[in-house]
Design an enzyme around this catalytic site. Sequence first.
Site, PDB file in Angstrom:
ATOM      1  N   HIS A   1       0.829  -1.217   0.000  1.00 17.01           N
ATOM      2  CA  HIS A   1       0.000   0.000   0.000  1.00 17.01           C
ATOM      3  C   HIS A   1       0.859   1.260   0.000  1.00 17.01           C
ATOM      4  O   HIS A   1       0.424   2.307   0.467  1.00 17.01           O
ATOM      5  CB  HIS A   1      -0.957   0.032   1.194  1.00 17.01           C
ATOM      6  CG  HIS A   1      -1.630  -1.276   1.460  1.00 17.01           C
ATOM      7  ND1 HIS A   1      -2.774  -1.663   0.803  1.00 17.01           N
ATOM      8  CD2 HIS A   1      -1.278  -2.309   2.270  1.00 17.01           C
ATOM      9  CE1 HIS A   1      -3.123  -2.877   1.222  1.00 17.01           C
ATOM     10  NE2 HIS A   1      -2.229  -3.289   2.109  1.00 17.01           N
TER      11      HIS A   1
ATOM     12  N   SER B   1      15.156  21.527 -17.247  1.00 21.54           N
ATOM     13  CA  SER B   1      13.970  22.327 -17.519  1.00 21.54           C
ATOM     14  C   SER B   1      14.389  23.580 -18.279  1.00 21.54           C
ATOM     15  O   SER B   1      15.501  24.078 -18.098  1.00 21.54           O
ATOM     16  CB  SER B   1      13.304  22.709 -16.193  1.00 21.54           C
ATOM     17  OG  SER B   1      12.568  23.904 -16.339  1.00 21.54           O
TER      18      SER B   1
ATOM     19  N   LYS C   1      16.595  21.920 -12.154  1.00 19.92           N
ATOM     20  CA  LYS C   1      15.885  20.661 -12.361  1.00 19.92           C
ATOM     21  C   LYS C   1      16.721  19.551 -12.982  1.00 19.92           C
ATOM     22  O   LYS C   1      17.532  19.777 -13.871  1.00 19.92           O
ATOM     23  CB  LYS C   1      14.676  20.906 -13.272  1.00 19.92           C
ATOM     24  CG  LYS C   1      13.589  21.721 -12.613  1.00 19.92           C
ATOM     25  CD  LYS C   1      12.786  20.909 -11.635  1.00 19.92           C
ATOM     26  CE  LYS C   1      11.638  20.247 -12.363  1.00 19.92           C
ATOM     27  NZ  LYS C   1      10.842  19.421 -11.455  1.00 19.92           N
TER      28      LYS C   1
ATOM     29  N   GLU D   1       9.527   8.301 -17.167  1.00 24.92           N
ATOM     30  CA  GLU D   1       8.147   8.760 -17.402  1.00 24.92           C
ATOM     31  C   GLU D   1       7.707   8.406 -18.822  1.00 24.92           C
ATOM     32  O   GLU D   1       6.568   7.996 -19.064  1.00 24.92           O
ATOM     33  CB  GLU D   1       8.050  10.268 -17.182  1.00 24.92           C
ATOM     34  CG  GLU D   1       8.288  10.668 -15.733  1.00 24.92           C
ATOM     35  CD  GLU D   1       8.661  12.139 -15.597  1.00 24.92           C
ATOM     36  OE1 GLU D   1       8.072  12.970 -16.308  1.00 24.92           O
ATOM     37  OE2 GLU D   1       9.543  12.446 -14.790  1.00 24.92           O
TER      38      GLU D   1
END
Length: 486
Positions: free
Chosen positions: A160, A281, A287, A294
């Site tokens: 979980h 970025s 960043k 992803e």
Amino acid sequence: MTQNDARHWSGRFAEPMADRLRDYNASIGNDHRLALHDVRGSLAHSRMLVRQGILSAEDGQRIERGLQAIRAEIEQGAFAWSVEHEDVHFNIERRLTQDIGEAGKRLHTARSRNDQVATDLRLYTRDAIDGLVGQIDELQQSLVEQAQRHRATVMPGCTHLQPAQPVTFGHHLMAYVEMFERDRTRLIDCRVRVDVLPLGSAALAGTTFPIDRAQVAQELGFAAISRNSIDAVSDRDFALEFAFACSLAMVHLSRLSEEIVLWMSQGMRFIDLPDRFCTGSSIMPQKKNPDIAELARGKSARAIGHLMGLLALMKGQPLAYNKDNQECQSALFESHETLSSTLAVFAELMAGLTAQVQRMSDAAGAGHATATDLADHLVRLGVPFRGAHETVSAAVSDAVAAGVELGALSFIQVRAVVARVAGADIARRLDEASLRDVLSVQGSVAARHHTGGTAPEAVSREVARMQAALAQRRSQKLCMPTGSTP
Ligand code: ARG
């Protein structure tokens, strides 16, 4: 060439194909990927026609030379595909006829594009599987090496997404090795059903010529020949199965991607990825993003979509061949390319990943993660498991009230709660040294040393087993004849 010959099928048609239909009907934009397989199939077919006396030896030689020249051009990327000629089969046949004349027109004897395309797709899928299996081996090799490096690196094991029990990072990585092993065997299993020759089925009913299908199967390396011509030209099960195997492998890569993203998040900082695998970025100079993970997570959606598309494509088709089937190609090619490109990236990415060992081990005991270990310890002292569970719940509740971890409770505190819930007899059997070991993260993982457990020694055994399998696969590959193309 607006009213060109290519769009005249025969005298049966009073007018050429409408301009608007040309692009709609053409599949050359996709099926040029089958070109080398198409040439290979045609060579095998024409050699068989000659051996069976259906084609003259001279025509056979002309076809042979013509196709070899076309193959060389395709390999160099110099072949000019034309949408005027609809698909890869017509493009090659027309070009062959242009190059060698009449003999080119004889190649299609005892064959239809229906059994031709089914053959090409099976040859393509078989090669695709062989390539993917090798790529999975490579990814497994990276994972296994990391697992061995981190066989004793502890981290939180979650259910979980909440801390459950400490595990070793090596064990966690080996979970993916298992998933990819199933993906690999699923592909190999699918290959058995791919490896069947449909050629000889012609349009749907077979042919009136004295063909020898076994010869063609042998030349193309097919293990079997199809037993029903109607089925052979209609069936795309193999492509669906392959798309399923690809999408499930992509789902596994997607789960791994999700974990990489989480592990790299600032809250966790369990891993770092080499800069060469990250992006920055355009506005925020600080960043460093795990875009590749992803992207893989996103690409898995496409693979799933292709599988759904293929299932929908087949469900309403009456026997035998229908043009719907042409739409199966882009799904097949893309499923393959998506998985192949993702595997290639991940083999390198997983080898380059670095674990923040201290961060992982600091987090490993958090959330009273060794509570089950204490319960097991009480069971060994004679408490039934349910009673042990209740006792440790009370100890956790004391720890929560005191604002500390279960492992930070003193021996006196633990003994007190055990005496209160499990009884004084059990409390007297507790000793401090065993209790410390039981509540420690290292003790927790080390105790799970059975096959399939998370202990460093259990991980090492699995790593060794897998390393041996991978080494054997590599040596088998070295023994195999190079290249499947004649
Ligand atoms: N390009 C076609 C396909 O991929 C080849 C088979 C065409 N057959 C036909 N009967 N129109 O399915």
